[in-house]
Design a protein around this motif. Structure first.
Motif, PDB file in Angstrom:
ATOM      1  N   ASP A 100      -2.150  -4.702   3.577  1.00  0.00           N
ATOM      2  CA  ASP A 100      -3.077  -5.284   2.612  1.00  0.00           C
ATOM      3  C   ASP A 100      -3.338  -6.758   2.912  1.00  0.00           C
ATOM      4  O   ASP A 100      -2.826  -7.311   3.893  1.00  0.00           O
ATOM      5  CB  ASP A 100      -2.580  -5.077   1.178  1.00  0.00           C
ATOM      6  N   ALA A 101      -4.128  -7.415   2.045  1.00  0.00           N
ATOM      7  CA  ALA A 101      -4.523  -8.803   2.284  1.00  0.00           C
ATOM      8  C   ALA A 101      -3.352  -9.767   2.243  1.00  0.00           C
ATOM      9  O   ALA A 101      -3.410 -10.858   2.816  1.00  0.00           O
ATOM     10  CB  ALA A 101      -5.584  -9.226   1.265  1.00  0.00           C
ATOM     11  N   ALA A 102      -2.270  -9.379   1.570  1.00  0.00           N
ATOM     12  CA  ALA A 102      -1.069 -10.219   1.525  1.00  0.00           C
ATOM     13  C   ALA A 102      -0.173  -9.977   2.743  1.00  0.00           C
ATOM     14  O   ALA A 102       0.943 -10.494   2.805  1.00  0.00           O
ATOM     15  CB  ALA A 102      -0.288  -9.946   0.239  1.00  0.00           C
ATOM     16  N   ASP A 103      -0.666  -9.183   3.700  1.00  0.00           N
ATOM     17  CA  ASP A 103       0.064  -8.859   4.925  1.00  0.00           C
ATOM     18  C   ASP A 103       1.321  -8.041   4.630  1.00  0.00           C
ATOM     19  O   ASP A 103       2.308  -8.126   5.356  1.00  0.00           O
ATOM     20  CB  ASP A 103       0.424 -10.127   5.704  1.00  0.00           C
ATOM     21  N   THR A 104       1.275  -7.245   3.568  1.00  0.00           N
ATOM     22  CA  THR A 104       2.377  -6.357   3.215  1.00  0.00           C
ATOM     23  C   THR A 104       2.072  -4.971   3.754  1.00  0.00           C
ATOM     24  O   THR A 104       0.970  -4.448   3.559  1.00  0.00           O
ATOM     25  CB  THR A 104       2.568  -6.296   1.690  1.00  0.00           C
TER      26      THR A 104
ATOM     27  N   VAL B 244      -6.884  -0.732  13.158  1.00  0.00           N
ATOM     28  CA  VAL B 244      -8.277  -0.457  12.791  1.00  0.00           C
ATOM     29  C   VAL B 244      -8.516  -1.014  11.385  1.00  0.00           C
ATOM     30  O   VAL B 244      -7.562  -1.225  10.626  1.00  0.00           O
ATOM     31  CB  VAL B 244      -8.594   1.053  12.831  1.00  0.00           C
ATOM     32  N   PRO B 245      -9.767  -1.272  11.000  1.00  0.00           N
ATOM     33  CA  PRO B 245     -10.056  -1.787   9.650  1.00  0.00           C
ATOM     34  C   PRO B 245      -9.609  -0.813   8.560  1.00  0.00           C
ATOM     35  O   PRO B 245      -9.478   0.397   8.790  1.00  0.00           O
ATOM     36  CB  PRO B 245     -11.577  -1.955   9.665  1.00  0.00           C
ATOM     37  N   GLY B 246      -9.431  -1.341   7.357  1.00  0.00           N
ATOM     38  CA  GLY B 246      -8.914  -0.542   6.261  1.00  0.00           C
ATOM     39  C   GLY B 246      -9.829   0.574   5.804  1.00  0.00           C
ATOM     40  O   GLY B 246      -9.378   1.514   5.149  1.00  0.00           O
ATOM     41  N   ALA B 247     -11.127   0.492   6.109  1.00  0.00           N
ATOM     42  CA  ALA B 247     -12.054   1.554   5.733  1.00  0.00           C
ATOM     43  C   ALA B 247     -12.052   2.699   6.731  1.00  0.00           C
ATOM     44  O   ALA B 247     -12.738   3.705   6.537  1.00  0.00           O
ATOM     45  CB  ALA B 247     -13.467   0.982   5.611  1.00  0.00           C
ATOM     46  N   GLN B 248     -11.276   2.575   7.800  1.00  0.00           N
ATOM     47  CA  GLN B 248     -11.277   3.558   8.878  1.00  0.00           C
ATOM     48  C   GLN B 248      -9.957   4.319   8.883  1.00  0.00           C
ATOM     49  O   GLN B 248      -8.894   3.711   8.786  1.00  0.00           O
ATOM     50  CB  GLN B 248     -11.484   2.831  10.213  1.00  0.00           C
ATOM     51  N   THR B 249     -10.024   5.630   8.991  1.00  0.00           N
ATOM     52  CA  THR B 249      -8.803   6.443   9.019  1.00  0.00           C
ATOM     53  C   THR B 249      -8.712   7.294  10.279  1.00  0.00           C
ATOM     54  O   THR B 249      -8.115   8.372  10.297  1.00  0.00           O
ATOM     55  CB  THR B 249      -8.705   7.340   7.773  1.00  0.00           C
TER      56      THR B 249
ATOM     57  N   PRO C 190       0.837  -1.214   0.000  1.00  0.00           N
ATOM     58  CA  PRO C 190       0.000   0.000   0.000  1.00  0.00           C
ATOM     59  C   PRO C 190       0.869   1.260   0.000  1.00  0.00           C
ATOM     60  O   PRO C 190       2.034   1.233   0.407  1.00  0.00           O
ATOM     61  CB  PRO C 190      -0.789  -0.124   1.315  1.00  0.00           C
ATOM     62  N   THR C 191       0.271   2.341  -0.442  1.00  0.00           N
ATOM     63  CA  THR C 191       0.976   3.615  -0.381  1.00  0.00           C
ATOM     64  C   THR C 191       1.030   4.110   1.056  1.00  0.00           C
ATOM     65  O   THR C 191       0.277   3.656   1.924  1.00  0.00           O
ATOM     66  CB  THR C 191       0.293   4.671  -1.251  1.00  0.00           C
ATOM     67  N   ARG C 192       1.899   5.043   1.296  1.00  0.00           N
ATOM     68  CA  ARG C 192       2.135   5.586   2.632  1.00  0.00           C
ATOM     69  C   ARG C 192       0.947   6.424   3.105  1.00  0.00           C
ATOM     70  O   ARG C 192       0.464   7.295   2.379  1.00  0.00           O
ATOM     71  CB  ARG C 192       3.390   6.455   2.539  1.00  0.00           C
ATOM     72  N   PRO C 193       0.440   6.196   4.333  1.00  0.00           N
ATOM     73  CA  PRO C 193      -0.576   7.103   4.880  1.00  0.00           C
ATOM     74  C   PRO C 193       0.001   8.517   5.007  1.00  0.00           C
ATOM     75  O   PRO C 193       1.196   8.685   5.275  1.00  0.00           O
ATOM     76  CB  PRO C 193      -0.888   6.507   6.255  1.00  0.00           C
ATOM     77  N   VAL C 194      -0.832   9.525   4.827  1.00  0.00           N
ATOM     78  CA  VAL C 194      -0.342  10.905   4.817  1.00  0.00           C
ATOM     79  C   VAL C 194      -1.070  11.744   5.864  1.00  0.00           C
ATOM     80  O   VAL C 194      -2.144  11.385   6.350  1.00  0.00           O
ATOM     81  CB  VAL C 194      -0.521  11.548   3.426  1.00  0.00           C
ATOM     82  N   LYS C 195      -0.435  12.861   6.204  1.00  0.00           N
ATOM     83  CA  LYS C 195      -1.030  13.886   7.070  1.00  0.00           C
ATOM     84  C   LYS C 195      -1.545  13.314   8.391  1.00  0.00           C
ATOM     85  O   LYS C 195      -2.679  13.609   8.811  1.00  0.00           O
ATOM     86  CB  LYS C 195      -2.145  14.621   6.329  1.00  0.00           C
TER      87      LYS C 195
ATOM     88  N   SER D  61      -4.588   5.307   2.469  1.00  0.00           N
ATOM     89  CA  SER D  61      -3.642   4.739   1.511  1.00  0.00           C
ATOM     90  C   SER D  61      -4.399   4.065   0.369  1.00  0.00           C
ATOM     91  O   SER D  61      -5.598   3.800   0.467  1.00  0.00           O
ATOM     92  CB  SER D  61      -2.750   3.703   2.204  1.00  0.00           C
ATOM     93  N   THR D  62      -3.690   3.759  -0.699  1.00  0.00           N
ATOM     94  CA  THR D  62      -4.253   2.988  -1.806  1.00  0.00           C
ATOM     95  C   THR D  62      -3.423   1.726  -1.996  1.00  0.00           C
ATOM     96  O   THR D  62      -2.259   1.658  -1.580  1.00  0.00           O
ATOM     97  CB  THR D  62      -4.261   3.798  -3.107  1.00  0.00           C
ATOM     98  N   ASP D  63      -4.022   0.719  -2.640  1.00  0.00           N
ATOM     99  CA  ASP D  63      -3.349  -0.554  -2.875  1.00  0.00           C
ATOM    100  C   ASP D  63      -3.902  -1.152  -4.167  1.00  0.00           C
ATOM    101  O   ASP D  63      -5.051  -0.868  -4.547  1.00  0.00           O
ATOM    102  CB  ASP D  63      -3.592  -1.501  -1.688  1.00  0.00           C
ATOM    103  N   ASP D  64      -3.114  -1.997  -4.855  1.00  0.00           N
ATOM    104  CA  ASP D  64      -3.583  -2.571  -6.111  1.00  0.00           C
ATOM    105  C   ASP D  64      -4.766  -3.506  -5.918  1.00  0.00           C
ATOM    106  O   ASP D  64      -5.551  -3.744  -6.854  1.00  0.00           O
ATOM    107  CB  ASP D  64      -2.444  -3.284  -6.850  1.00  0.00           C
ATOM    108  N   VAL D  65      -4.940  -4.060  -4.715  1.00  0.00           N
ATOM    109  CA  VAL D  65      -6.105  -4.903  -4.412  1.00  0.00           C
ATOM    110  C   VAL D  65      -6.997  -4.232  -3.369  1.00  0.00           C
ATOM    111  O   VAL D  65      -8.191  -4.098  -3.550  1.00  0.00           O
ATOM    112  CB  VAL D  65      -5.670  -6.305  -3.937  1.00  0.00           C
ATOM    113  N   GLY D  66      -6.418  -3.810  -2.274  1.00  0.00           N
ATOM    114  CA  GLY D  66      -7.197  -3.139  -1.240  1.00  0.00           C
ATOM    115  C   GLY D  66      -6.479  -3.118   0.087  1.00  0.00           C
ATOM    116  O   GLY D  66      -5.738  -4.052   0.421  1.00  0.00           O
ATOM    117  N   VAL D  67      -6.681  -2.044   0.850  1.00  0.00           N
ATOM    118  CA  VAL D  67      -6.120  -1.920   2.198  1.00  0.00           C
ATOM    119  C   VAL D  67      -7.056  -2.633   3.168  1.00  0.00           C
ATOM    120  O   VAL D  67      -8.260  -2.368   3.187  1.00  0.00           O
ATOM    121  CB  VAL D  67      -5.957  -0.444   2.590  1.00  0.00           C
TER     122      VAL D  67
END
Length: 220
Positions: free
Chosen positions: A97-101, A71-76, A27-32, A50-56
């Motif tokens: 992400d789902a691949a634990d990366t 926290v879940p990926g839909a929560q910031t 995933p891309t780096r969280p910002v701010k 963040s964004t990911d090719d499959v999903g955070v």
């Protein structure tokens, strides 16, 4: 038992799930990353997603390199409880992400919880700044910071690297006033990452509160 077969049952149609896409990218780096304290024992953090090719799938909150909350990926946003009064905390966030990366760390954000009634003022050094520069085959790591108000001279500091005591800084003469500085020479390769923090020896001989932790990457 004789091997005779019945008539076929009625047919039932099923559809297998589509294959899960392979997840090849972090995933891309969280910002701010930012936040606010809630009294002396709680704080709320928030950040840009963040964004990911499959999903955070989740966000992990770290305090000085240790994961303390997810926290879940839909929560910031994240609410943290169980903090200590009058303490400096250094937070970063990573997406997973789902691949634990995991993604690279977000920016670092410092929070200081409110002191409890009757508690003494913080003795933590503040505004710690760290840079590194190549010195031949070695690296010089330069630190400078604002010294705490202790009611007297500060004779020494302890420097912790990745959570372990690395050296005790003792001034050769008169202790400096205002900001203080120190240079540490290391032989680790370019790209090595350190988390560093310091604390002062108080005039009564006790060790004070830790500064906020800072991260430095050699050659970065």
């Amino acid at each position: 038992a004789a091997g005779n077969l019945s008539a076929p049952s009625a047919a039932a149609a099923v559809t297998t799930p589509a294959p899960t896409p392979a997840d090849h990218e972090a995933p891309t780096r969280p910002v701010k990353l930012r936040g606010k304290v809630d009294g002396s024992r709680a704080a709320t953090l928030s950040w840009g997603g963040s964004t990911d090719d499959v999903g955070v799938t989740s966000y992990d909150i770290y305090q000085e390199g240790s994961r303390i909350h997810s926290v879940p990926g839909a929560q910031t946003t994240a609410r943290l409880t169980g903090l200590r009064p009058g303490t400096v905390y250094t937070f970063t966030v990573r997406a997973r992400d789902a691949a634990d990366t995991s993604s690279p760390d977000s920016n670092t954000f410092d929070l200081t919880t409110a002191t409890a009634p009757g508690a003494p003022a913080s003795t933590a050094p503040t505004d710690l700044r760290i840079t590194s520069s190549a010195q031949g085959k070695e690296y010089a790591v330069d630190l400078d910071w604002k010294q705490p108000e202790t009611g007297g001279k500060i004779p020494a500091y302890q420097l912790y690297l990745d959570g372990r005591l690395t050296t005790t800084i003792v001034w050769g003469g008169e202790p400096p006033a205002g900001r203080a500085s120190y240079r540490l020479t290391v032989t680790d390769p370019r790209g090595t990452r350190y988390s560093m923090k310091i604390r002062a020896k108080l005039p009564d001989g006790k060790w004070g509160d830790f500064s906020a932790a800072r991260t430095v990457v050699l050659g970065g």
